[in-house]
Write a protein that holds these residues in place. Sequence first.
Motif, short mmCIF file in Angstrom:
data_model
loop_
_atom_site.label_atom_id
_atom_site.label_comp_id
_atom_site.label_asym_id
_atom_site.label_seq_id
_atom_site.Cartn_x
_atom_site.Cartn_y
_atom_site.Cartn_z
N SER A 144 0.69 -1.25 -0.05
CA SER A 144 -0.03 -0.19 0.12
C SER A 144 0.80 1.14 0.00
N PHE A 145 0.74 1.96 -0.93
CA PHE A 145 1.10 3.47 -1.09
C PHE A 145 0.41 4.47 -0.37
N HIS A 146 0.74 5.13 0.42
CA HIS A 146 -0.10 6.29 1.05
C HIS A 146 -1.49 5.71 1.00
N GLY A 147 -1.86 4.50 1.38
CA GLY A 147 -3.31 4.23 1.48
C GLY A 147 -4.10 4.40 2.64
N ARG A 230 12.03 5.89 -2.86
CA ARG A 230 12.33 5.01 -2.14
C ARG A 230 11.41 3.98 -1.95
N SER A 231 9.91 4.33 -2.01
CA SER A 231 8.85 3.52 -1.91
C SER A 231 8.79 2.48 -2.91
N TRP A 232 9.00 3.15 -4.27
CA TRP A 232 9.04 2.18 -5.33
C TRP A 232 10.25 0.95 -5.09
N ARG A 233 11.37 1.53 -4.73
CA ARG A 233 12.55 0.54 -4.68
C ARG A 233 12.12 -0.49 -3.54
N LEU A 234 11.62 -0.02 -2.34
CA LEU A 234 11.08 -0.91 -1.23
C LEU A 234 9.95 -1.92 -1.86
N MET A 235 9.28 -1.30 -2.57
CA MET A 235 8.04 -2.28 -3.19
C MET A 235 8.63 -3.34 -3.97
N SER A 236 9.75 -2.98 -4.96
CA SER A 236 10.17 -3.86 -5.83
C SER A 236 11.06 -4.90 -4.93
#
Length: 246
Positions: A144-147, A230-236
């Motif tokens: 979840s991104f800023h969910g 950072r969040s995209w990298r963490l999600m990856s």
Amino acid sequence: MALRTKTVEYRDPGGTALEGYVAWEECKGARLPGVLVAHTAIGPQEEFIRDKVHRLAAMGYVGFALDMFGAGHCVFGEEKDRFNDYLKEDRMRIRSRAVAAFDALKAQAVVDDAQCTAIGYCLGGKVVLDLARSGAEGLRGVASFHGILDSPTLQDSPPLKAKVLAMHGNLDPFVTPTMLQDFIAEMEGKGADYQLVVYGGCYHAFTRPDKTSPQDRSLGFFYSPEADRRSWRLMSDFLAEAFAPT
């Protein structure tokens, strides 16, 4: 490899026609891991969401943008309020539409139905968390991104089998401190394999480059290029772990 895209019509349990958008890079003879992408309050036709689907395809996944509205177009103003209020008033409908989309993803011939996850933005964050709460068979993880992190009060509450990653801005006005603590308590109470990552100084919609005006900030929306990256990298990394052999 060539990027392939298509639209897929599917229906929720009530018969509402919904339209998914699918993208993948053709790989002869191979079935690929699938990633459901849940949209914001605007809808799945938004370029912001389609860009995420294409980026996932470039990473070797099948991206599938689900449809929570069935509107056939992006929604704004009163129409946006109407579609979003309709979902807010019926949490079971959110779950059933999320599950219908997940089933449609797994049904794609190019998808390995034992290797599926989901990510979501804003409203979509709530959607994928509710998908995890449903106990959907074969769901490996959700991000979840800023969910919106409020927990539903539904009678059936199966254990959380899917891994959970929630990425949150500490200045997000749509997630109250109480809501955040209740989310943590829910995850702990269900023995979930979860991560909660809080980005300091970040508002709601920290991944959206279009949210940069003083008015956006006053409404609680603001882009952070650092948190976005950072969040995209963490999600990856999270997806790679979710898809790793068990």
